[in-house]
Structure formats: C-alpha cells, structure tokens
Scaffold this motif. Sequence first.
Motif, PDB file in Angstrom:
ATOM      1  N   PHE A  62       0.796  -1.217   0.000  1.00 35.55           N
ATOM      2  CA  PHE A  62       0.000   0.000   0.000  1.00 35.55           C
ATOM      3  C   PHE A  62       0.835   1.277   0.000  1.00 35.55           C
ATOM      4  O   PHE A  62       0.327   2.358   0.282  1.00 35.55           O
ATOM      5  CB  PHE A  62      -0.968  -0.011   1.190  1.00 35.55           C
ATOM      6  CG  PHE A  62      -1.929  -1.161   1.138  1.00 35.55           C
ATOM      7  CD1 PHE A  62      -2.902  -1.223   0.150  1.00 35.55           C
ATOM      8  CD2 PHE A  62      -1.848  -2.203   2.039  1.00 35.55           C
ATOM      9  CE1 PHE A  62      -3.782  -2.295   0.082  1.00 35.55           C
ATOM     10  CE2 PHE A  62      -2.711  -3.284   1.986  1.00 35.55           C
ATOM     11  CZ  PHE A  62      -3.692  -3.322   1.001  1.00 35.55           C
ATOM     12  N   ARG A  63       2.120   1.142  -0.297  1.00 34.95           N
ATOM     13  CA  ARG A  63       2.941   2.333  -0.475  1.00 34.95           C
ATOM     14  C   ARG A  63       2.451   3.099  -1.695  1.00 34.95           C
ATOM     15  O   ARG A  63       2.012   2.511  -2.691  1.00 34.95           O
ATOM     16  CB  ARG A  63       4.406   1.947  -0.674  1.00 34.95           C
ATOM     17  CG  ARG A  63       5.134   1.563   0.599  1.00 34.95           C
ATOM     18  CD  ARG A  63       6.591   1.228   0.280  1.00 34.95           C
ATOM     19  NE  ARG A  63       7.342   0.903   1.478  1.00 34.95           N
ATOM     20  CZ  ARG A  63       8.596   0.481   1.466  1.00 34.95           C
ATOM     21  NH1 ARG A  63       9.224   0.340   0.311  1.00 34.95           N
ATOM     22  NH2 ARG A  63       9.214   0.203   2.594  1.00 34.95           N
ATOM     23  N   LEU A  64       2.561   4.414  -1.632  1.00 34.82           N
ATOM     24  CA  LEU A  64       2.119   5.231  -2.762  1.00 34.82           C
ATOM     25  C   LEU A  64       2.818   4.833  -4.058  1.00 34.82           C
ATOM     26  O   LEU A  64       2.196   4.775  -5.122  1.00 34.82           O
ATOM     27  CB  LEU A  64       2.365   6.714  -2.461  1.00 34.82           C
ATOM     28  CG  LEU A  64       1.371   7.377  -1.511  1.00 34.82           C
ATOM     29  CD1 LEU A  64       1.857   8.773  -1.129  1.00 34.82           C
ATOM     30  CD2 LEU A  64      -0.006   7.473  -2.143  1.00 34.82           C
ATOM     31  N   SER A  65       4.121   4.562  -3.974  1.00 34.57           N
ATOM     32  CA  SER A  65       4.874   4.204  -5.180  1.00 34.57           C
ATOM     33  C   SER A  65       4.341   2.928  -5.816  1.00 34.57           C
ATOM     34  O   SER A  65       4.239   2.824  -7.042  1.00 34.57           O
ATOM     35  CB  SER A  65       6.364   4.057  -4.844  1.00 34.57           C
ATOM     36  OG  SER A  65       6.547   3.108  -3.808  1.00 34.57           O
ATOM     37  N   ASN A  66       3.981   1.943  -4.995  1.00 36.37           N
ATOM     38  CA  ASN A  66       3.451   0.689  -5.532  1.00 36.37           C
ATOM     39  C   ASN A  66       2.068   0.889  -6.142  1.00 36.37           C
ATOM     40  O   ASN A  66       1.742   0.324  -7.191  1.00 36.37           O
ATOM     41  CB  ASN A  66       3.380  -0.378  -4.433  1.00 36.37           C
ATOM     42  CG  ASN A  66       3.049  -1.749  -5.000  1.00 36.37           C
ATOM     43  OD1 ASN A  66       3.686  -2.227  -5.929  1.00 36.37           O
ATOM     44  ND2 ASN A  66       2.032  -2.384  -4.448  1.00 36.37           N
ATOM     45  N   ILE A  67       1.250   1.715  -5.491  1.00 42.28           N
ATOM     46  CA  ILE A  67      -0.095   1.990  -6.004  1.00 42.28           C
ATOM     47  C   ILE A  67      -0.013   2.724  -7.334  1.00 42.28           C
ATOM     48  O   ILE A  67      -0.734   2.403  -8.291  1.00 42.28           O
ATOM     49  CB  ILE A  67      -0.899   2.811  -4.979  1.00 42.28           C
ATOM     50  CG1 ILE A  67      -1.169   1.962  -3.740  1.00 42.28           C
ATOM     51  CG2 ILE A  67      -2.211   3.300  -5.585  1.00 42.28           C
ATOM     52  CD1 ILE A  67      -1.893   2.676  -2.641  1.00 42.28           C
ATOM     53  N   ILE A  68       0.873   3.708  -7.427  1.00 38.86           N
ATOM     54  CA  ILE A  68       1.061   4.453  -8.682  1.00 38.86           C
ATOM     55  C   ILE A  68       1.495   3.505  -9.787  1.00 38.86           C
ATOM     56  O   ILE A  68       0.974   3.550 -10.912  1.00 38.86           O
ATOM     57  CB  ILE A  68       2.106   5.573  -8.490  1.00 38.86           C
ATOM     58  CG1 ILE A  68       1.556   6.657  -7.568  1.00 38.86           C
ATOM     59  CG2 ILE A  68       2.510   6.174  -9.830  1.00 38.86           C
ATOM     60  CD1 ILE A  68       2.586   7.680  -7.126  1.00 38.86           C
ATOM     61  N   SER A  69       2.432   2.633  -9.475  1.00 37.09           N
ATOM     62  CA  SER A  69       2.937   1.678 -10.461  1.00 37.09           C
ATOM     63  C   SER A  69       1.834   0.737 -10.933  1.00 37.09           C
ATOM     64  O   SER A  69       1.701   0.477 -12.138  1.00 37.09           O
ATOM     65  CB  SER A  69       4.099   0.876  -9.861  1.00 37.09           C
ATOM     66  OG  SER A  69       4.563  -0.095 -10.762  1.00 37.09           O
TER      67      SER A  69
END
Length: 256
Positions: A186-193
């Motif tokens: 649920f990190r922002l970077s993972n969600i964006i990806s």
Amino acid sequence: MKFTYEDLLCGEPIFVEGIGHFRSPKIKELNPTTGIGYRQYYTYINILSWDKSDLLEIIKKESKVQYTLLNKKENFNTFDIITLFPYLLGIVKSAFEFFIYEVIEWDNADRKFITLSKDDPNKVVGEINRLNYDEVRDMVLQMNYINLGKDESSMNFATAKAKESWEKVQKYLKQEGKKSKGDKRFRLSNIISKLSVLPTGYTLFNIYDLTVFQLYDQFLQYGYLRAMDLNERACSYGLGSKDFKFDNWLNPIIKS
C-alpha cells in the motif's frame, strides 16, 4: 467533523468555518525533486497521527525527567505538549501550511495558530487551538484517506471483501503514520505503479494529477471490482484452492 465522500472525492479544497480550506495534495506535490518528497509527507502524516499517549512515549525515550513532569499534567492535551517543543511546533506549522490553503501563523502570546486569507493578509479566517486541534488533525487525515475519527465503525460496505480491503489500507496508513513497519503493498509508489499499467485510463503521464485521496480511492475501487471478477471466475470454474487469494495482485514486483 466528518467530510462527505462526495466532497473528498472531487479533489477540491473543503472550507470549514472558523478554520479554513482543507486540501488533499496532488501526487505530483510529493515528488522528491519538485515537491516536498514522500519522506516529508509521511513526517507530516506521522506527527498529525500522534495522540497524547504517543507523544509521551516518544518523550519518555528522550528524557525520563520531561516525561515524568508532563505525565503529571493531566490537564495537558496533545496540542499543549506539541507546542511546548519548538521543533515539534515547527513541523506541525509546516504540515498545516501544506494541508491548509490559508497562510498559517503562530501566535505565541495566545498559544494558537491563526489562519489568514492569502488575498488579504490582514483578514483572519480562523484559528487552530488546544480545543479544536484534534478535530483539525482528524480532518487533515481524512483528506489523506485516513479515518481516525469515532465514526469509522459505522461505515457501510457493499460486501465483506470491500470492508476487508478498506481496513487493510487503513491499517497500513496508520502504521506508516506511527512509523511502524507497514505493508509495502500500500505504499504510494506501488499503487502508482499498479494503476499506471492497468486498463483504468491512468498512466505515468496523468496519474500524478490525482490527489492522495483520489489515488487510494481509485486503487481500492479497482481492487474491489477485480476481486469480484475473480470471484465469479473462480466459482464458474469450481476453483476452491486455499492457496488462491484475491489480493495477490497487490504484491510489489520489486523488493525494496
């Protein structure tokens, strides 16, 4: 005060009488080079997530003498303790400057923040003090998809799966705010990806225009629809393996 889902989803600042306009930052504002950076963002979320017991535990690790003195001040609340320490006061002021549209000034004489109009610096819009601080920080966190208020348990969900997904995100955000080991899914970077390669219309060229609230909302909406689709397929093919998990698609493909 609880904001409505419609107000939070639209992405526009929400005005609260006597305080000012609360805003959910766009993802591009968290860019490490042109924005404040994810680390600074989570520092703001971190300190606004603290209640009195969290603060006292942190102070206890730094100074048992200060902890003992403050712990005896039963009438002291979170705001009183934070504003005693210039370093913490500065971080909170910067956080309010980022999440609230108005100009933020600290009134040392009256021990409160004053919000001023950007169009007219002499016009007072409202204030943040020891009496409304907890409500203000709760509203800021709502704008960032974190629900710390008392109404959380009364939320209605279409299915148990939808409730489970929402609770997982809430757990991560609260853990991240308190600097615990969070769920990397649920990190922002993972969600964006993830969202950028899905057939949702979002790409790396436009996803950064979403607000933090909108990003988490779209992420969960897609996850919910995907889970329902997989459920239907699993049932139609008679799949019942215990190893089959609907949320496996959330796992990061890059370890960090």
